[in-house]
Design a protein around this motif. Structure first.
Motif, PDB file in Angstrom:
ATOM      1  N   ASN A   1      19.557  13.146  21.770  1.00 37.99           N
ATOM      2  CA  ASN A   1      20.866  12.544  21.539  1.00 37.99           C
ATOM      3  C   ASN A   1      20.769  11.089  21.097  1.00 37.99           C
ATOM      4  N   VAL A   2      21.541  10.767  20.083  1.00 32.81           N
ATOM      5  CA  VAL A   2      21.677   9.406  19.561  1.00 32.81           C
ATOM      6  C   VAL A   2      23.179   9.150  19.461  1.00 32.81           C
ATOM      7  N   ARG A   3      23.591   7.951  19.813  1.00 35.52           N
ATOM      8  CA  ARG A   3      25.021   7.605  19.728  1.00 35.52           C
ATOM      9  C   ARG A   3      25.330   7.012  18.362  1.00 35.52           C
ATOM     10  N   TYR A   4      26.358   7.558  17.718  1.00 37.15           N
ATOM     11  CA  TYR A   4      26.820   7.096  16.417  1.00 37.15           C
ATOM     12  C   TYR A   4      28.221   6.520  16.586  1.00 37.15           C
ATOM     13  N   GLU A   5      28.502   5.454  15.867  1.00 35.01           N
ATOM     14  CA  GLU A   5      29.828   4.853  15.944  1.00 35.01           C
ATOM     15  C   GLU A   5      30.902   5.853  15.530  1.00 35.01           C
TER      16      GLU A   5
ATOM     17  N   ILE B   1      19.655  11.113  11.565  1.00 39.02           N
ATOM     18  CA  ILE B   1      20.891  11.789  11.154  1.00 39.02           C
ATOM     19  C   ILE B   1      21.222  12.880  12.170  1.00 39.02           C
ATOM     20  N   CYS B   2      22.498  13.189  12.272  1.00 43.19           N
ATOM     21  CA  CYS B   2      22.926  14.269  13.157  1.00 43.19           C
ATOM     22  C   CYS B   2      23.540  15.397  12.326  1.00 43.19           C
ATOM     23  N   VAL B   3      23.639  16.559  12.922  1.00 46.87           N
ATOM     24  CA  VAL B   3      24.171  17.735  12.241  1.00 46.87           C
ATOM     25  C   VAL B   3      25.617  17.510  11.817  1.00 46.87           C
TER      26      VAL B   3
ATOM     27  N   THR C   1      30.950  26.712  16.010  1.00 45.37           N
ATOM     28  CA  THR C   1      29.599  26.787  16.570  1.00 45.37           C
ATOM     29  C   THR C   1      28.612  27.425  15.591  1.00 45.37           C
ATOM     30  N   GLU C   2      29.027  28.474  14.903  1.00 45.53           N
ATOM     31  CA  GLU C   2      28.137  29.164  13.968  1.00 45.53           C
ATOM     32  C   GLU C   2      27.740  28.243  12.812  1.00 45.53           C
ATOM     33  N   GLU C   3      28.685  27.445  12.321  1.00 44.69           N
ATOM     34  CA  GLU C   3      28.392  26.521  11.224  1.00 44.69           C
ATOM     35  C   GLU C   3      27.416  25.437  11.677  1.00 44.69           C
ATOM     36  N   MET C   4      27.645  24.894  12.853  1.00 47.25           N
ATOM     37  CA  MET C   4      26.753  23.860  13.381  1.00 47.25           C
ATOM     38  C   MET C   4      25.356  24.439  13.647  1.00 47.25           C
ATOM     39  N   ASP C   5      25.298  25.651  14.171  1.00 47.46           N
ATOM     40  CA  ASP C   5      24.008  26.305  14.433  1.00 47.46           C
ATOM     41  C   ASP C   5      23.237  26.551  13.144  1.00 47.46           C
ATOM     42  N   ALA C   6      23.944  26.921  12.069  1.00 50.55           N
ATOM     43  CA  ALA C   6      23.291  27.174  10.780  1.00 50.55           C
ATOM     44  C   ALA C   6      22.681  25.893  10.226  1.00 50.55           C
TER      45      ALA C   6
ATOM     46  N   ALA D   1      27.939  10.566  20.680  1.00 53.92           N
ATOM     47  CA  ALA D   1      26.583  11.013  21.013  1.00 53.92           C
ATOM     48  C   ALA D   1      26.352  12.390  20.404  1.00 53.92           C
ATOM     49  N   GLN D   2      25.308  12.491  19.578  1.00 59.69           N
ATOM     50  CA  GLN D   2      25.012  13.732  18.875  1.00 59.69           C
ATOM     51  C   GLN D   2      23.517  14.017  18.906  1.00 59.69           C
ATOM     52  N   TYR D   3      23.167  15.299  19.001  1.00 58.84           N
ATOM     53  CA  TYR D   3      21.774  15.703  18.878  1.00 58.84           C
ATOM     54  C   TYR D   3      21.323  15.351  17.463  1.00 58.84           C
ATOM     55  N   SER D   4      20.193  14.661  17.359  1.00 58.07           N
ATOM     56  CA  SER D   4      19.814  14.077  16.067  1.00 58.07           C
ATOM     57  C   SER D   4      18.396  14.416  15.646  1.00 58.07           C
ATOM     58  N   PHE D   5      18.118  14.088  14.394  1.00 58.45           N
ATOM     59  CA  PHE D   5      16.821  14.295  13.788  1.00 58.45           C
ATOM     60  C   PHE D   5      16.366  13.001  13.139  1.00 58.45           C
ATOM     61  N   LYS D   6      15.048  12.762  13.164  1.00 55.63           N
ATOM     62  CA  LYS D   6      14.474  11.558  12.557  1.00 55.63           C
ATOM     63  C   LYS D   6      13.526  11.977  11.445  1.00 55.63           C
TER      64      LYS D   6
END
Length: 83
Positions: A67-71, A28-30, A46-51, A75-80
């Motif tokens: 980074n993972v590419r989502y349709e 999932i990405c932020v 930016t503040e909301e995304m950082d939180a 491309a977004q920084y992601s977490f597994k």
């Protein structure tokens, strides 16, 4: 603006934990959390995304994977999810 206040860390953590507990995927990405999990609309600042990212960084059962590419989100920084 999100339905959940990103400045209230407890409320944000609670909402994200609830959403991630029901989330069927393992990556999932932020931005996805912002729109789908928190009911965000418009472009998050930016503040909301950082939180949101700070909460993700604090969760033991999710690890950053770069980074993972989502349709839908590009491309977004992601977490597994760690099982």
């Amino acid at each position: 603006m999100s339905k959940v206040s990103t400045s209230n860390t407890e409320e944000l953590l609670s909402a994200m934990t609830r959403y991630l507990g029901e989330f069927p995927g393992d990556t999932i990405c932020v931005r996805q959390i912002w729109y789908e999990g928190l009911g965000g609309c418009g472009v998050p600042n930016t503040e909301e995304m950082d939180a949101v990212r700070a909460v993700m960084d604090s969760l033991e059962n999710w690890k950053p994977v770069g980074n993972v590419r989502y349709e839908k989100y590009g491309a977004q920084y992601s977490f597994k999810r760690v099982r």
